[in-house]
Write a protein that holds these residues in place. Structure first.
Motif, PDB file in Angstrom:
ATOM      1  N   GLN A 182       0.834  -1.196   0.000  1.00  0.00           N
ATOM      2  CA  GLN A 182       0.000   0.000   0.000  1.00  0.00           C
ATOM      3  C   GLN A 182       0.868   1.244   0.000  1.00  0.00           C
ATOM      4  O   GLN A 182       2.070   1.185   0.284  1.00  0.00           O
ATOM      5  CB  GLN A 182      -0.913   0.028   1.228  1.00  0.00           C
ATOM      6  CG  GLN A 182      -0.149   0.052   2.553  1.00  0.00           C
ATOM      7  CD  GLN A 182      -1.056   0.138   3.755  1.00  0.00           C
ATOM      8  OE1 GLN A 182      -2.104   0.778   3.714  1.00  0.00           O
ATOM      9  NE2 GLN A 182      -0.677  -0.521   4.850  1.00  0.00           N
ATOM     10  N   VAL A 225       0.573   5.052   1.762  1.00  0.00           N
ATOM     11  CA  VAL A 225      -0.159   5.856   2.734  1.00  0.00           C
ATOM     12  C   VAL A 225       0.432   7.265   2.718  1.00  0.00           C
ATOM     13  O   VAL A 225       1.657   7.424   2.798  1.00  0.00           O
ATOM     14  CB  VAL A 225      -0.066   5.251   4.142  1.00  0.00           C
ATOM     15  CG1 VAL A 225      -0.830   6.094   5.150  1.00  0.00           C
ATOM     16  CG2 VAL A 225      -0.574   3.813   4.145  1.00  0.00           C
ATOM     17  N   ALA A 277      -2.415   9.668   8.728  1.00  0.00           N
ATOM     18  CA  ALA A 277      -2.602   8.305   8.229  1.00  0.00           C
ATOM     19  C   ALA A 277      -1.377   7.439   8.519  1.00  0.00           C
ATOM     20  O   ALA A 277      -1.500   6.259   8.894  1.00  0.00           O
ATOM     21  CB  ALA A 277      -2.899   8.327   6.735  1.00  0.00           C
ATOM     22  N   VAL A 278      -0.203   8.026   8.372  1.00  0.00           N
ATOM     23  CA  VAL A 278       1.036   7.279   8.630  1.00  0.00           C
ATOM     24  C   VAL A 278       1.158   6.960  10.120  1.00  0.00           C
ATOM     25  O   VAL A 278       1.624   5.876  10.499  1.00  0.00           O
ATOM     26  CB  VAL A 278       2.257   8.071   8.128  1.00  0.00           C
ATOM     27  CG1 VAL A 278       3.560   7.429   8.635  1.00  0.00           C
ATOM     28  CG2 VAL A 278       2.260   8.125   6.598  1.00  0.00           C
ATOM     29  N   GLN A 297      -0.736   3.817  10.909  1.00  0.00           N
ATOM     30  CA  GLN A 297      -0.020   2.645  10.422  1.00  0.00           C
ATOM     31  C   GLN A 297       1.179   2.331  11.306  1.00  0.00           C
ATOM     32  O   GLN A 297       1.464   1.166  11.598  1.00  0.00           O
ATOM     33  CB  GLN A 297       0.443   2.880   8.983  1.00  0.00           C
ATOM     34  CG  GLN A 297      -0.681   2.948   7.969  1.00  0.00           C
ATOM     35  CD  GLN A 297      -1.392   1.626   7.810  1.00  0.00           C
ATOM     36  OE1 GLN A 297      -0.772   0.568   7.807  1.00  0.00           O
ATOM     37  NE2 GLN A 297      -2.714   1.677   7.678  1.00  0.00           N
TER      38      GLN A 297
END
Length: 322
Positions: free
Chosen positions: A241, A243, A248-249, A252
């Motif tokens: 993916q 990102v 958002a990171v 993750q």
């Protein structure tokens, strides 16, 4: 058989033995000369292909071509070999482009790693000097001829006249190829980062914040436009993916931290990296690209086959902290 005939046969035999000995000596000398250029040729091929195994294949093909060629009239053998490797890599890139099925967006080029705080092996220094993973990702977006023109001219100072012969274009057209590639590289390549010690401090701060679920700590080291690229290969394709953006990171990063049992600090292509280690076995590799005091890119290689090919020993993995 007369004495003269026996004498002639003896002379012919001695001449044949001498010729073979001379050819053997020349082949040995040529091999030594090639070995002297091997590191340079690997560096060219690695930048062209972004793959360690394919780079080695390209260098080996150059040796085959050299061993089958008459180079007695070649004045600059190093330059000749560089163009041969360039031509081999160009063919490999074109073949790759025609059969590639995996989305390029997720692809993480092969990293060259060493354990942090150790002296880099000679080969790693040859392959990775001034070529980070972020730059290799950008090079992967170029067309084969553009990549060749940029790598050979801008990185290895090969003239456009020589490159033009490889790509079968005029020198002026070849100059345009390199110019277009250069603009794309400049637009997409991050600015230089701080010194190696500071980069490691920033990477360690990121890992500590991720392990502790410290979102403020993560925000402090992540660039707002940070990009995380994860490549699980064919085996773990579901993990692949891209990102974008700090928030958002962060999510993750915290999720990845839950699966990381042990960590081994590495240097990958001259940049700080960390390998997750589970039960003494390598998991995924995360490499940090840092500009200023912020992380601008994270490259996560989770492909089991390519992780196994990193060349880390049991002694290396035993240095992991848990």
């Amino acid at each position: 058989m007369t004495g003269r005939e026996r004498g002639d046969r003896r002379v012919d035999h001695e001449n044949e033995v001498g010729r073979k000995a001379l050819e053997g000596a020349d082949k040995e000398s040529l091999a030594r000369r090639f070995d002297a250029d091997r590191g340079h040729l690997r560096a060219v091929a690695y930048r062209m292909l972004g793959s360690v195994s394919e780079a080695e294949d390209a260098v080996q093909e150059a040796w085959f071509k050299l061993s089958r060629s008459d180079v007695s009239g070649v004045e600059n053998l190093s330059g000749w070999l560089t163009t041969v490797v360039g031509r081999v890599c160009l063919d490999m890139l074109r073949s790759r482009a025609s059969r590639r099925e995996d989305p390029l967006e997720y692809y993480v080029p092969d990293p060259i790693v060493r354990v942090a705080d150790t002296t880099a092996p000679e080969q790693a220094a040859e392959l990775t000097e001034s070529v980070g993973l972020a730059l290799l990702v950008v090079l992967d977006t170029l067309g084969p001829a553009e990549r060749l023109a940029f790598v050979l001219h801008d990185m290895f100072a090969v003239s456009f006249d020589e490159i033009a012969k490889i790509v079968d274009r005029t020198p002026a057209a070849t100059r345009q190829l390199a110019s277009r590639a250069r603009r794309r590289v400049q637009d997409a390549t991050p600015a230089p980062g701080p010194d190696a010690r500071r980069q490691r401090e920033i990477a360690d701060a990121f890992l500590a914040a991720a392990n502790g679920g410290d979102f403020e700590g993560l925000l402090a080291v992540l660039d707002p436009d940070v990009v995380l690229r994860a490549d699980g290969g064919r085996t773990l394709a579901a993990l692949s993916q891209v990102v974008r953006g700090a928030e958002a990171v962060m999510s993750q990063a915290v999720m990845y931290a839950k699966f990381r049992r042990g960590s081994l600090a590495l240097v990958a292509n001259g940049q700080p990296a960390v390998l997750s280690v589970v039960d003494g076995r390598p998991g995924s590799l995360m490499t940090f690209t840092i500009a200023g005091d912020r992380i601008v890119a994270l490259h996560v290689l989770a492909d089991p086959e390519r992780i196994a090919a990193l060349g880390l020993t049991e002694e290396d993995l035993a240095l992991a902290t848990y």
